[in-house]
Design a protein around this motif. Structure first.
Motif, mmCIF file in Angstrom:
data_model
loop_
_atom_site.group_PDB
_atom_site.id
_atom_site.type_symbol
_atom_site.label_atom_id
_atom_site.label_comp_id
_atom_site.label_asym_id
_atom_site.label_seq_id
_atom_site.Cartn_x
_atom_site.Cartn_y
_atom_site.Cartn_z
ATOM 1 N N GLU A 188 23.232 13.623 -2.673
ATOM 2 C CA GLU A 188 24.402 14.228 -2.041
ATOM 3 C C GLU A 188 25.534 13.214 -1.879
ATOM 4 O O GLU A 188 26.705 13.546 -2.063
ATOM 5 N N SER A 192 29.179 13.379 -3.739
ATOM 6 C CA SER A 192 30.456 13.366 -3.018
ATOM 7 C C SER A 192 31.465 12.442 -3.696
ATOM 8 O O SER A 192 32.666 12.725 -3.705
ATOM 9 N N SER A 195 32.577 14.423 -6.921
ATOM 10 C CA SER A 195 33.440 15.571 -6.645
ATOM 11 C C SER A 195 34.705 15.202 -5.886
ATOM 12 O O SER A 195 35.647 15.994 -5.809
ATOM 13 N N ASP A 197 34.713 14.687 -2.653
ATOM 14 C CA ASP A 197 34.632 15.392 -1.363
ATOM 15 C C ASP A 197 34.291 14.375 -0.267
ATOM 16 O O ASP A 197 33.119 14.155 0.062
ATOM 17 N N TYR A 198 35.309 13.767 0.300
ATOM 18 C CA TYR A 198 35.121 12.721 1.303
ATOM 19 C C TYR A 198 34.425 13.252 2.558
ATOM 20 O O TYR A 198 33.482 12.634 3.054
ATOM 21 N N ASP A 199 34.882 14.400 3.062
ATOM 22 C CA ASP A 199 34.323 14.943 4.303
ATOM 23 C C ASP A 199 32.834 15.235 4.165
ATOM 24 O O ASP A 199 32.039 14.921 5.061
ATOM 25 N N LYS A 200 32.445 15.809 3.031
ATOM 26 C CA LYS A 200 31.030 16.109 2.806
ATOM 27 C C LYS A 200 30.222 14.817 2.758
ATOM 28 O O LYS A 200 29.157 14.714 3.374
#
Length: 225
Positions: A188, A192, A195, A197-200
């Motif tokens: 995961e 991140s 993708s 996706d910093y918050d994830k």
């Protein structure tokens, strides 16, 4: 004192380092148990060395928190306290999140390849089943992120914290189900970066460390019961 611990054989390793590494691994692997006295004479006889490197190793282990020096009793293997665990992981949480933030801003294709290889290596070690190798592969995965953070002082602090963390990492990875969770969380974190996706990714980092705290605290509770 137990005489069942494994003496590392390595003709290329300096004697002082060999003695220190042998005793350190014996403690981390549970061959030398918390509360067990470390008798210099017996250890020296077991390892075929003088008392001087034994004494130096015990002092270094004390500095790492793996050995406690007790007046009139000598050196004993330190237990794992809940306070020490929560203190270390509180610091780790802050530093890991900072490292992730810095790495996220700097991550490039080369870093992605390094992280992918580190995760592949970790999964291979999980399949191999050697606890020490699994723990060290877990460390290497995180150090790819520390390197990518490009903050020398942050990496230095995290490197120093690594010694305090090693025992807890090993406790955490003893359980087979935990190893599966670690692989999923590593993936995961890797995803991140892919993708963007910093918050994830940050949430996974937080969960990753919190899960370790919960699992090790539960193990300590079970050991006391």
């Amino acid at each position: 004192m137990s005489s069942d611990f494994t003496v590392i054989k390595d003709e290329y390793m300096p004697l002082r380092e060999l003695v220190f590494t042998t005793l350190r691994q014996a403690i981390l692997k549970g061959e030398l148990q918390p509360g067990e006295r470390l008798m210099e004479i017996q250890l020296a006889e077991k390892m075929g060395v003088s008392r001087t490197p034994i004494r130096e190793a015990i002092r270094k282990l004390s500095n790492e928190g793996l050995v406690t020096l007790i007046p009139r009793k000598g050196a004993v293997v330190a237990g794992i306290s809940e306070k020490m665990l929560t203190d270390v992981l509180q610091v780790r949480m802050t530093l890991e999140k900072m490292a992730f933030e810095c790495a996220f801003a700097n991550f490039n294709e080369k870093d992605i390849d390094k992280l992918a290889k580190a995760e592949d290596d970790f999964e291979a070690e999980v399949r191999g089943g050697d606890l020490v190798r699994i723990t060290e592969a877990d460390e290497r995965f995180h150090f790819v992120i520390y390197d990518a953070a490009n903050n020398d002082k942050l990496k230095e602090i995290l490197s120093n914290l690594k010694e305090n963390m090693y025992r807890y990492r090993m406790e955490y990875t003893k359980d087979v189900d935990t190893r599966q969770s670690l692989m999923e969380e590593h993936r995961e974190i890797y995803d991140s970066f892919i993708s963007g996706d910093y918050d994830k990714g940050l949430k996974v980092v937080e969960r990753h460390i919190k899960n370790q705290e919960i699992a090790v605290l539960n193990r300590l509770s079970q050991d006391r019961a």
